[in-house]
Write a protein that holds these residues in place. Sequence first.
Motif, PDB file in Angstrom:
ATOM      1  N   ARG A 290      28.656  29.794  48.277  1.00 16.82           N
ATOM      2  CA  ARG A 290      27.809  28.602  48.192  1.00 16.82           C
ATOM      3  C   ARG A 290      26.358  28.985  47.934  1.00 16.82           C
ATOM      4  O   ARG A 290      25.656  28.357  47.133  1.00 16.82           O
ATOM      5  CB  ARG A 290      27.921  27.789  49.483  1.00 16.82           C
ATOM      6  CG  ARG A 290      29.288  27.145  49.703  1.00 16.82           C
ATOM      7  CD  ARG A 290      29.229  26.101  50.805  1.00 16.82           C
ATOM      8  NE  ARG A 290      28.860  26.673  52.104  1.00 16.82           N
ATOM      9  CZ  ARG A 290      29.733  27.204  52.967  1.00 16.82           C
ATOM     10  NH1 ARG A 290      31.024  27.258  52.651  1.00 16.82           N
ATOM     11  NH2 ARG A 290      29.322  27.675  54.121  1.00 16.82           N
ATOM     12  N   PHE A 291      25.904  30.031  48.616  1.00 14.58           N
ATOM     13  CA  PHE A 291      24.527  30.488  48.443  1.00 14.58           C
ATOM     14  C   PHE A 291      24.304  30.984  47.018  1.00 14.58           C
ATOM     15  O   PHE A 291      23.277  30.697  46.391  1.00 14.58           O
ATOM     16  CB  PHE A 291      24.224  31.585  49.461  1.00 14.58           C
ATOM     17  CG  PHE A 291      22.832  32.149  49.380  1.00 14.58           C
ATOM     18  CD1 PHE A 291      21.719  31.338  49.565  1.00 14.58           C
ATOM     19  CD2 PHE A 291      22.625  33.493  49.107  1.00 14.58           C
ATOM     20  CE1 PHE A 291      20.438  31.851  49.490  1.00 14.58           C
ATOM     21  CE2 PHE A 291      21.357  34.025  49.030  1.00 14.58           C
ATOM     22  CZ  PHE A 291      20.258  33.198  49.218  1.00 14.58           C
ATOM     23  N   VAL A 292      25.278  31.700  46.491  1.00 14.01           N
ATOM     24  CA  VAL A 292      25.178  32.203  45.122  1.00 14.01           C
ATOM     25  C   VAL A 292      25.067  31.042  44.139  1.00 14.01           C
ATOM     26  O   VAL A 292      24.279  31.084  43.185  1.00 14.01           O
ATOM     27  CB  VAL A 292      26.402  33.096  44.793  1.00 14.01           C
ATOM     28  CG1 VAL A 292      26.509  33.344  43.282  1.00 14.01           C
ATOM     29  CG2 VAL A 292      26.304  34.418  45.534  1.00 14.01           C
ATOM     30  N   THR A 293      25.854  29.991  44.370  1.00 15.38           N
ATOM     31  CA  THR A 293      25.806  28.822  43.495  1.00 15.38           C
ATOM     32  C   THR A 293      24.406  28.205  43.484  1.00 15.38           C
ATOM     33  O   THR A 293      23.871  27.833  42.427  1.00 15.38           O
ATOM     34  CB  THR A 293      26.836  27.776  43.952  1.00 15.38           C
ATOM     35  OG1 THR A 293      28.143  28.351  43.875  1.00 15.38           O
ATOM     36  CG2 THR A 293      26.779  26.540  43.078  1.00 15.38           C
TER      37      THR A 293
ATOM     38  N   VAL B  19      21.493  29.726  44.292  1.00 15.97           N
ATOM     39  CA  VAL B  19      20.531  30.630  43.670  1.00 15.97           C
ATOM     40  C   VAL B  19      20.637  30.569  42.155  1.00 15.97           C
ATOM     41  O   VAL B  19      19.626  30.490  41.437  1.00 15.97           O
ATOM     42  CB  VAL B  19      20.748  32.077  44.163  1.00 15.97           C
ATOM     43  CG1 VAL B  19      19.861  33.042  43.378  1.00 15.97           C
ATOM     44  CG2 VAL B  19      20.428  32.178  45.648  1.00 15.97           C
ATOM     45  N   ARG B  20      21.855  30.582  41.640  1.00 17.29           N
ATOM     46  CA  ARG B  20      22.026  30.511  40.183  1.00 17.29           C
ATOM     47  C   ARG B  20      21.527  29.174  39.652  1.00 17.29           C
ATOM     48  O   ARG B  20      20.969  29.110  38.546  1.00 17.29           O
ATOM     49  CB  ARG B  20      23.493  30.719  39.827  1.00 17.29           C
ATOM     50  CG  ARG B  20      23.990  32.145  40.072  1.00 17.29           C
ATOM     51  CD  ARG B  20      25.419  32.316  39.576  1.00 17.29           C
ATOM     52  NE  ARG B  20      25.945  33.631  39.894  1.00 17.29           N
ATOM     53  CZ  ARG B  20      25.739  34.723  39.156  1.00 17.29           C
ATOM     54  NH1 ARG B  20      24.986  34.649  38.066  1.00 17.29           N
ATOM     55  NH2 ARG B  20      26.260  35.886  39.512  1.00 17.29           N
ATOM     56  N   GLY B  21      21.704  28.126  40.437  1.00 18.90           N
ATOM     57  CA  GLY B  21      21.186  26.831  40.022  1.00 18.90           C
ATOM     58  C   GLY B  21      19.674  26.831  39.920  1.00 18.90           C
ATOM     59  O   GLY B  21      19.091  26.276  38.977  1.00 18.90           O
ATOM     60  N   VAL B  22      19.006  27.446  40.899  1.00 22.20           N
ATOM     61  CA  VAL B  22      17.548  27.555  40.859  1.00 22.20           C
ATOM     62  C   VAL B  22      17.108  28.350  39.634  1.00 22.20           C
ATOM     63  O   VAL B  22      16.168  27.974  38.922  1.00 22.20           O
ATOM     64  CB  VAL B  22      17.030  28.219  42.151  1.00 22.20           C
ATOM     65  CG1 VAL B  22      15.529  28.500  42.033  1.00 22.20           C
ATOM     66  CG2 VAL B  22      17.300  27.345  43.359  1.00 22.20           C
ATOM     67  N   GLU B  23      17.806  29.463  39.374  1.00 28.06           N
ATOM     68  CA  GLU B  23      17.453  30.303  38.219  1.00 28.06           C
ATOM     69  C   GLU B  23      17.628  29.540  36.910  1.00 28.06           C
ATOM     70  O   GLU B  23      16.794  29.647  35.994  1.00 28.06           O
ATOM     71  CB  GLU B  23      18.305  31.570  38.213  1.00 28.06           C
ATOM     72  CG  GLU B  23      17.964  32.543  39.334  1.00 28.06           C
ATOM     73  CD  GLU B  23      18.859  33.764  39.343  1.00 28.06           C
ATOM     74  OE1 GLU B  23      18.343  34.861  39.561  1.00 28.06           O
ATOM     75  OE2 GLU B  23      20.081  33.605  39.133  1.00 28.06           O
ATOM     76  N   GLU B  24      18.705  28.763  36.808  1.00 26.76           N
ATOM     77  CA  GLU B  24      18.944  27.992  35.589  1.00 26.76           C
ATOM     78  C   GLU B  24      17.872  26.924  35.396  1.00 26.76           C
ATOM     79  O   GLU B  24      17.378  26.708  34.276  1.00 26.76           O
ATOM     80  CB  GLU B  24      20.330  27.354  35.648  1.00 26.76           C
ATOM     81  CG  GLU B  24      21.469  28.367  35.526  1.00 26.76           C
ATOM     82  CD  GLU B  24      22.821  27.762  35.809  1.00 26.76           C
ATOM     83  OE1 GLU B  24      22.870  26.523  36.058  1.00 26.76           O
ATOM     84  OE2 GLU B  24      23.831  28.494  35.792  1.00 26.76           O
ATOM     85  N   ARG B  25      17.486  26.252  36.463  1.00 28.56           N
ATOM     86  CA  ARG B  25      16.446  25.234  36.369  1.00 28.56           C
ATOM     87  C   ARG B  25      15.105  25.867  35.972  1.00 28.56           C
ATOM     88  O   ARG B  25      14.352  25.329  35.162  1.00 28.56           O
ATOM     89  CB  ARG B  25      16.301  24.489  37.698  1.00 28.56           C
ATOM     90  CG  ARG B  25      17.403  23.482  37.956  1.00 28.56           C
ATOM     91  CD  ARG B  25      17.268  22.857  39.341  1.00 28.56           C
ATOM     92  NE  ARG B  25      18.127  21.696  39.499  1.00 28.56           N
ATOM     93  CZ  ARG B  25      19.418  21.734  39.752  1.00 28.56           C
ATOM     94  NH1 ARG B  25      20.010  22.922  39.902  1.00 28.56           N
ATOM     95  NH2 ARG B  25      20.132  20.632  39.873  1.00 28.56           N
ATOM     96  N   ALA B  26      14.811  27.033  36.577  1.00 24.91           N
ATOM     97  CA  ALA B  26      13.561  27.719  36.245  1.00 24.91           C
ATOM     98  C   ALA B  26      13.553  28.155  34.789  1.00 24.91           C
ATOM     99  O   ALA B  26      12.547  28.007  34.087  1.00 24.91           O
ATOM    100  CB  ALA B  26      13.385  28.932  37.159  1.00 24.91           C
ATOM    101  N   ALA B  27      14.690  28.674  34.308  1.00 30.55           N
ATOM    102  CA  ALA B  27      14.773  29.112  32.908  1.00 30.55           C
ATOM    103  C   ALA B  27      14.599  27.931  31.968  1.00 30.55           C
ATOM    104  O   ALA B  27      13.935  28.041  30.923  1.00 30.55           O
ATOM    105  CB  ALA B  27      16.107  29.810  32.669  1.00 30.55           C
ATOM    106  N   ALA B  28      15.189  26.794  32.326  1.00 29.43           N
ATOM    107  CA  ALA B  28      15.083  25.608  31.482  1.00 29.43           C
ATOM    108  C   ALA B  28      13.646  25.124  31.376  1.00 29.43           C
ATOM    109  O   ALA B  28      13.237  24.553  30.353  1.00 29.43           O
ATOM    110  CB  ALA B  28      15.983  24.498  32.039  1.00 29.43           C
ATOM    111  N   GLU B  29      12.866  25.349  32.435  1.00 24.74           N
ATOM    112  CA  GLU B  29      11.463  24.932  32.436  1.00 24.74           C
ATOM    113  C   GLU B  29      10.527  26.054  31.988  1.00 24.74           C
ATOM    114  O   GLU B  29       9.305  25.892  32.022  1.00 24.74           O
ATOM    115  CB  GLU B  29      11.065  24.456  33.837  1.00 24.74           C
ATOM    116  CG  GLU B  29      11.825  23.222  34.293  1.00 24.74           C
ATOM    117  CD  GLU B  29      11.358  22.734  35.667  1.00 24.74           C
ATOM    118  OE1 GLU B  29      10.194  23.042  36.043  1.00 24.74           O
ATOM    119  OE2 GLU B  29      12.146  22.052  36.362  1.00 24.74           O
ATOM    120  N   GLY B  30      11.106  27.206  31.616  1.00 27.13           N
ATOM    121  CA  GLY B  30      10.294  28.330  31.153  1.00 27.13           C
ATOM    122  C   GLY B  30       9.486  28.978  32.252  1.00 27.13           C
ATOM    123  O   GLY B  30       8.394  29.488  32.005  1.00 27.13           O
ATOM    124  N   LEU B  31      10.017  28.977  33.467  1.00 29.44           N
ATOM    125  CA  LEU B  31       9.293  29.515  34.619  1.00 29.44           C
ATOM    126  C   LEU B  31       9.847  30.869  35.034  1.00 29.44           C
ATOM    127  O   LEU B  31      11.062  31.108  34.936  1.00 29.44           O
ATOM    128  CB  LEU B  31       9.401  28.550  35.810  1.00 29.44           C
ATOM    129  CG  LEU B  31       8.828  27.147  35.619  1.00 29.44           C
ATOM    130  CD1 LEU B  31       9.154  26.278  36.828  1.00 29.44           C
ATOM    131  CD2 LEU B  31       7.312  27.209  35.392  1.00 29.44           C
TER     132      LEU B  31
END
Length: 464
Positions: free
Chosen positions: A427-430, A432-444
């Motif tokens: 669950r934690f991995v899910t 973290v990956r979600g945060v990374e995907e959102r950050a990548a989508a926003e160019g952060l």
Amino acid sequence: MAATVTVVGLGPAGPELCTAEALQAIADHRHRFTRTADHPANRVLGPEAVALDHHRSAGSVEEACTRLVDEVVQAALRYGQVLYAVPGSPLVGEPTVELLLNDDRVSKVLIAGLSFADLAWFRLGVDPMATGARIVDAHRVSSELAQSCGPLLVTHIDTDAVLAEMVAAVHKAPNELVTVLQRLGVDGEHVEQVRWEDLPSRLEPDYLTACYIPGPAAADGVEVQRFVDLVATLRRRCPWDAEQTHASLRPHLLEEAYEVLEAIDGFDRETGTGSDLLEEELGDLLFQVVFHARIAADDGRFDLADVARGIHDKLQHRHPHVFRPDTEAAVTDPDSVLSQWDRIKQKEKGRSSVLDGIPQALPALAAAHKAMRRAAGIGIGPPEAGPVGDHGPVDDEELGDALMGLVHWGHRLGIDPEDALRRAVARFVTVVRGVEERAAAEGLDLADADEAVRSRLIAESFGV
């Protein structure tokens, strides 16, 4: 006519040891340069010679050599032909000549000179071919000593710091006296035999100081090579060793790793109790590494040298704060070192997440620890939950008791704690990956994002 640099060796001492060919070349050139003003044969160059003492102002040997060669090359491009004089022989212990030979801007002519080593062997009364003696640079003595346990002529012992490093590099003091050689062939020549342990107090280093070590004790590299040769012999001659594969050795590797951990648990850092057992178990684990490398070498895939080279280069690349401090952001504490390591590794491997590469076979507790450590490097932590509250600092005993309590709690509820923790890690991995995907989508870049942005992305991933 192409710009040309004529390199001459001035010999190891005064003008009387300069060759006739070198003297003729000096006479044939109007524009003359010498690496250092300190050499006793410099007077044959005449007063118009320019001394390029870049080592006095440069921050490193590499910088000094680069600046010197560039100045010589620029002079050749300006004047057409120049002479560059170096101590001894141009191709013996002269990094500036090595650098010059790789410079395509000019042509090069080399004129041999008598090497300092020739004079040293004569003063020592030693035939290097008969004794197997080697010449090593004191500035690289640690790595050089790892390759040989035979007689050594150590040169360029020019400072107290270099002398101290040389003494420290020899793990076991030689039984025989060592010979100090200073200012050979010039006024103040000094040749003396001293005990190894007396070197720091008896020797005053200068740029004309060398030391002959009859036979230093075997160093790390020598012992490792003996072991590598032994494993190769076992592969050829022992039926059991000959039939092993990477897969068949898997349980042995696991067993030896656990035995090392057990030896570490029994080791007392203060008293040293348990050192012998730890040494033995590390040797058993080393056998597994060397054995796997030998199997791979037999299959034509890689050998131990490739393994050592790979980990050497990896560690160097992942420690930019040590090896490239002027080009990388500084790290200030162990945590920032680990975060930097994870970022570099992620980039090397082409991974999209800091959590990529965590072995699926890890026990749940180890997997949880690794996932949380990596996520912490980009500012993400697990949700605050659980039956154990935060009551301030605890020691490993209290934490162990708390973990035992959680295991017991799961047992009473009929829940397997390993499976429960593994699902929590998932669950934690899910998240973290979600945060990374959102950050990548926003160019952060999460490592550089401020706390407000990071908190928003985490809340969105947690579904808050």
